[in-house]
Design a protein around this motif. Structure first.
Motif, PDB file in Angstrom:
ATOM      1  N   CYS A 151      33.816   8.640   6.970  1.00 37.14           N
ATOM      2  CA  CYS A 151      33.373   9.766   5.915  1.00 37.14           C
ATOM      3  C   CYS A 151      33.966  10.801   6.359  1.00 37.14           C
ATOM      4  O   CYS A 151      33.306  12.116   6.232  1.00 37.14           O
ATOM      5  CB  CYS A 151      31.930   9.750   5.984  1.00 37.14           C
ATOM      6  N   ASN A 166      27.860  10.597   0.334  1.00 38.55           N
ATOM      7  CA  ASN A 166      28.644  10.771  -0.784  1.00 38.55           C
ATOM      8  C   ASN A 166      28.310  12.111  -1.334  1.00 38.55           C
ATOM      9  O   ASN A 166      29.046  12.795  -1.836  1.00 38.55           O
ATOM     10  CB  ASN A 166      28.590   9.620  -1.590  1.00 38.55           C
ATOM     11  N   TRP A 223      33.402   9.257  -1.570  1.00 39.15           N
ATOM     12  CA  TRP A 223      33.496   8.245  -0.403  1.00 39.15           C
ATOM     13  C   TRP A 223      33.509   7.113  -1.057  1.00 39.15           C
ATOM     14  O   TRP A 223      32.590   6.381  -1.323  1.00 39.15           O
ATOM     15  CB  TRP A 223      32.370   8.305   0.603  1.00 39.15           C
TER      16      TRP A 223
END
Ligand code: A3P
Length: 316
Positions: free
Chosen positions: A22, A164, A175
């Protein structure tokens, strides 16, 4: 760099296996993945934290319903939480993160030897570290450990939504869920592998049920009153009256917390995360709205293999 942390900690970081997750670097120490921003604090807490018998530890992998328990445990332990004095409910002004400080994200984040002497008994703490990384005195004193876990599919979906939301709020690209999913199945995510995390606490809770209470989010949703009574007894603060049980559950409910101003507008001062992202749908089976059948089957297979013969399962 000026810091109270030993230089060896930063040297060690350079030697550990690393993966990008991430958009950030994760480092693998003793089989688990940690964010570089938290690893020095995790190591300092492991060496320097001294537990008291009166302490309560909330432990979990991320996105398993920890925030619910971060609200419930202080409410049970705090005499105000047990009265009908709603006006003095600390949750009105504080996100649950503030009521159960994190060893790695708060107390030891800036200082490897924080002075905790002004905290009075019962001290309430939380951590996401796996069982083997807990400070020895947490394992060996009479303090209590509460562990909460959740179906890995819902945990994954919640984890993806949370990170996200954080990255898109900062103007970054979303993401990709497939990428996040593959990493989760490989166990590469912050405080992962999820399944090993769960197993560590599960095995220990079987050996020492008086020490570790193992809870599942699904059971909390299905029968919150029974789970709350069990938790309160475990903490030595039984809830005798039905109205006390109802009050604690209402004060700590997702519907109430997510609409409080502090949680709609506040920002976690230690992590910089908007408090609102800690509250989403809070349902069981939300994975059905988010992942494909193929993904479901893959993650179920990982779960079945990892939990084989452990007596642990989440159904399908
Ligand atoms: P969803 O993303 O599925 O909605 P954690 O607290 O460990 O970060 O886990 C977050 C999950 O717990 C989120 O799940 C969130 O909505 C849910 N949650 C947060 N507060 C809750 C509460 N008071 N009651 C029930 N669920 C809650």
């Amino acid at each position: 760099m000026e810091s109270g942390f030993p230089a060896a900690v930063f040297t060690l970081l350079g030697e550990l296996p690393k993966e990008t997750w991430c958009g950030s670097d994760l480092y693998n120490l003793e089989g688990f993945w940690y964010a570089s921003s938290l690893l020095p604090a995790i190591m300092a807490a492991r060496s320097n934290f001294r537990a008291n018998d009166c302490d309560v530890f909330l432990t979990s992998s991320m996105k398993t319903g920890t925030t619910w328990l971060k609200a419930i445990i202080p409410t049970i332990m705090n005499p105000v939480g047990r009265t009908n004095d709603d006006g003095h409910d600390p949750l009105l002004k504080h996100h649950p993160n503030e009521l159960m400080p994190s060893l790695e994200a708060q107390l030891f984040k800036e200082n490897p030897n924080p002075d905790l002497s002004d905290m009075s008994c019962p001290r309430l703490f939380r951590t996401h570290v796996p069982y083997h990384m807990l400070p020895e005195t947490v394992k060996n004193s009479a303090c209590k450990i509460v562990y909460i876990t959740r179906d890995p599919k819902d945990t994954f979906v919640s984890l993806w939504h949370f990170f996200n939301s954080l990255i898109t709020a900062e103007g970054n690209d979303p993401w990709p869920m497939n990428e996040a999913f593959e990493s989760f199945c490989r166990g590469v995510h912050v405080f992962g592998p999820f399944h090993d995390h769960v197993l560590g606490y599960w095995k220990e809770s079987i050996k020492r049920p008086e020490k570790i209470l193992f809870l599942r989010y699904e059971d909390m949703k299905k029968d919150p009153k029974e789970q709350l009574r069990k938790l309160a007894c475990f903490l030595g603060k039984p809830l005798e009256k039905e109205e006390e049980v109802d009050r604690v559950l209402w004060r700590c409910s997702l519907e109430r917390l997510k609409h409080l101003e502090v949680n709609q507008r506040g920002v976690d001062p230690w992590l910089g995360f908007d408090y609102k992202f800690y509250f989403r749908r809070g349902s069981v089976g939300d994975w059905k709205n988010n992942i494909t059948d193929e993904m479901k089957e893959k993650l179920n297979r990982v779960t079945a293999t990892k939990f084989e013969a452990s007596g642990l399962g989440f159904g399908h």
